[in-house]
Design an enzyme around this catalytic site. Sequence first.
Site, PDB file in Angstrom:
ATOM      1  N   ASP A 138       0.835  -1.139   0.132  1.00 11.68           N
ATOM      2  CA  ASP A 138       0.236   0.045  -0.039  1.00 11.68           C
ATOM      3  C   ASP A 138       0.845   1.394  -0.091  1.00 11.68           C
ATOM      4  O   ASP A 138       2.067   1.083   0.406  1.00 11.68           O
ATOM      5  CB  ASP A 138      -0.741   0.019   1.384  1.00 11.68           C
ATOM      6  CG  ASP A 138      -2.325  -0.296   1.030  1.00 11.68           C
ATOM      7  OD1 ASP A 138      -2.656  -0.539  -0.253  1.00 11.68           O
ATOM      8  OD2 ASP A 138      -3.008  -0.558   2.205  1.00 11.68           O
ATOM      9  N   LYS A 180      -1.467   2.244  -5.949  1.00 10.15           N
ATOM     10  CA  LYS A 180      -1.736   2.933  -7.169  1.00 10.15           C
ATOM     11  C   LYS A 180      -1.173   2.046  -8.357  1.00 10.15           C
ATOM     12  O   LYS A 180      -0.605   1.014  -8.310  1.00 10.15           O
ATOM     13  CB  LYS A 180      -0.583   4.319  -7.083  1.00 10.15           C
ATOM     14  CG  LYS A 180       0.984   3.650  -6.942  1.00 10.15           C
ATOM     15  CD  LYS A 180       1.647   4.908  -7.072  1.00 10.15           C
ATOM     16  CE  LYS A 180       3.381   4.753  -7.334  1.00 10.15           C
ATOM     17  NZ  LYS A 180       3.821   4.368  -5.900  1.00 10.15           N
ATOM     18  N   VAL A 228      -6.718  -1.176  12.282  1.00  9.54           N
ATOM     19  CA  VAL A 228      -7.277   0.447  12.584  1.00  9.54           C
ATOM     20  C   VAL A 228      -7.576   1.264  11.332  1.00  9.54           C
ATOM     21  O   VAL A 228      -6.386   1.560  10.608  1.00  9.54           O
ATOM     22  CB  VAL A 228      -6.160   1.090  13.549  1.00  9.54           C
ATOM     23  CG1 VAL A 228      -6.684   2.541  13.732  1.00  9.54           C
ATOM     24  CG2 VAL A 228      -5.857   0.485  14.888  1.00  9.54           C
ATOM     25  N   MET A 250      -7.212  10.521   9.163  1.00  7.90           N
ATOM     26  CA  MET A 250      -7.687  10.773   7.736  1.00  7.90           C
ATOM     27  C   MET A 250      -8.727  12.156   7.930  1.00  7.90           C
ATOM     28  O   MET A 250      -9.778  12.047   7.497  1.00  7.90           O
ATOM     29  CB  MET A 250      -8.699   9.655   7.356  1.00  7.90           C
ATOM     30  CG  MET A 250      -7.943   8.469   6.992  1.00  7.90           C
ATOM     31  SD  MET A 250      -8.827   6.986   6.264  1.00  7.90           S
ATOM     32  CE  MET A 250      -9.552   6.433   7.642  1.00  7.90           C
TER      33      MET A 250
HETATM   34  N1  SAH Z   1      -4.036   1.381   9.453  1.00  6.08           N
HETATM   35  C1  SAH Z   1      -3.340   2.685   9.684  1.00  6.08           C
HETATM   36  C2  SAH Z   1      -4.368   3.782   9.332  1.00  6.08           C
HETATM   37  C3  SAH Z   1      -4.836   3.867   8.070  1.00  6.08           C
HETATM   38  S1  SAH Z   1      -5.860   5.334   7.759  1.00  6.08           S
HETATM   39  C4  SAH Z   1      -2.738   2.976  11.175  1.00  6.08           C
HETATM   40  O1  SAH Z   1      -3.090   1.811  11.845  1.00  6.08           O
HETATM   41  O2  SAH Z   1      -1.773   3.786  11.242  1.00  6.08           O
HETATM   42  C5  SAH Z   1      -4.628   6.413   7.099  1.00  6.08           C
HETATM   43  C6  SAH Z   1      -4.395   7.559   7.935  1.00  6.08           C
HETATM   44  O3  SAH Z   1      -3.643   7.175   8.870  1.00  6.08           O
HETATM   45  C7  SAH Z   1      -3.832   8.775   7.459  1.00  6.08           C
HETATM   46  O4  SAH Z   1      -4.831   9.734   6.905  1.00  6.08           O
HETATM   47  C8  SAH Z   1      -3.346   9.282   8.471  1.00  6.08           C
HETATM   48  O5  SAH Z   1      -4.295  10.059   9.387  1.00  6.08           O
HETATM   49  C9  SAH Z   1      -2.828   8.411   9.488  1.00  6.08           C
HETATM   50  N2  SAH Z   1      -1.397   8.060   9.079  1.00  6.08           N
HETATM   51  C10 SAH Z   1      -0.781   7.037   8.669  1.00  6.08           C
HETATM   52  N3  SAH Z   1       0.601   7.068   8.458  1.00  6.08           N
HETATM   53  C11 SAH Z   1       0.991   8.184   9.101  1.00  6.08           C
HETATM   54  C12 SAH Z   1       1.944   8.890   9.078  1.00  6.08           C
HETATM   55  N4  SAH Z   1       3.408   8.503   8.983  1.00  6.08           N
HETATM   56  N5  SAH Z   1       2.009  10.270   9.982  1.00  6.08           N
HETATM   57  C13 SAH Z   1       0.792  10.816  10.224  1.00  6.08           C
HETATM   58  N6  SAH Z   1      -0.320  10.203  10.075  1.00  6.08           N
HETATM   59  C14 SAH Z   1      -0.265   9.008   9.563  1.00  6.08           C
END
Ligand code: SAH
Length: 337
Positions: A120, A142, A178, A253
């Site tokens: 991803d 993508k 999550v 998000m």
């Molecule tokens: N499963 C993922 C979340 C997926 S939803 C988890 O547990 O982290 C995607 C969201 O995660 C993004 O829009 C942002 O809010 C957050 N996110 C993921 N990676 C990030 C990063 N390196 N820095 C800040 N926010 C992040």
Amino acid sequence: MLIETDITGLPVLVIGPTGQTDPAVRRYRRGGAQVIAVESASGLTPVLAEWARVAVLVGAARDWGQARAALVGSVLLVEEAAPNAARGRVVLVGAGPGSAGLLTLDGLRALADADVVLTDRLAEVGDVAALAPGAEVIDVGKLPGHHAVPQTKIERIMVERALAGLTVVRLKGGDPYVFGRGGEEVAAAVDAGVPVTVIPGVSSAVGVPGAAGIPVTHRGVSHVVTILSGHVPLEDERARGLAQLGGTVVVLMGMHNLVPIAAALERSGLDPDTPAAVVERGFTPDQRSLVGTLGTLPGLVERNGAASPAVIVIGEVVRQSEVWARRAGARVLEVVG
Ligand code: SAH
């Protein structure tokens, strides 16, 4: 019994019908062997027979008397069943947020065993091809036109490859469960009768605030954390519930909806002076934090052009980031307003 042998550079012939030999070819290549695949007994030339040190007969090839006769005595013969659905499986792996270092040891092992990796956009593990040598890597975040592959198609690819007898690793940013659609992917595998396991990852919901020195809970300050998706606007009723619950609110998000989310929380009685922060691109060299209050955060984000991926944190715990900022040698925290 597990016998570990260094097969680097070993000349290996993998013999069997097209499609059946792929996992064996990958496995031996992964180990560093030189591999040539031969589809039929007639493809086995004397030069190849002479070159090989090991010959792997896959599936129906085990019955190819002609091939056997040409090889027996001069090479080590290994017999292998053709890949079949019974051996295929799916492993969901959480890659953690932002940095390759946050992958778990179990995740690393799963990648090393993979025949296929579906990865991803936010699953940052560095060089996937090096961690999963020989695996086919498919970036479902993508396509050439930069359109994400639809979820149903991801699940179809995942299940089809596993049913073909392959070990499929589905690599996901953060933790698979999550806001990662991990539950849906597990269900797709279960529905298809494919064994599936889930290796957790560090979620950005907890890890990324921490990267900016914000503990999501803190003794005497907050003992409740609510993680919400900002993908959809926050209804007033839910905002009232959050305001009453207190504690820490972490929004993923949510950058596109920050203004309505902050407004809904304020309308619901949360003090506009409640500390609030945005942490962008956590654990990457471009990590940046904006710290303010519920009232000032939307303006800070606008003025500083803060953007996704970012985690929004609202609650008294945000004040702890000041402690972090004072730490010598800590990642520089940009405190704006
Ligand atoms: N499963 C993922 C979340 C997926 S939803 C988890 O547990 O982290 C995607 C969201 O995660 C993004 O829009 C942002 O809010 C957050 N996110 C993921 N990676 C990030 C990063 N390196 N820095 C800040 N926010 C992040």
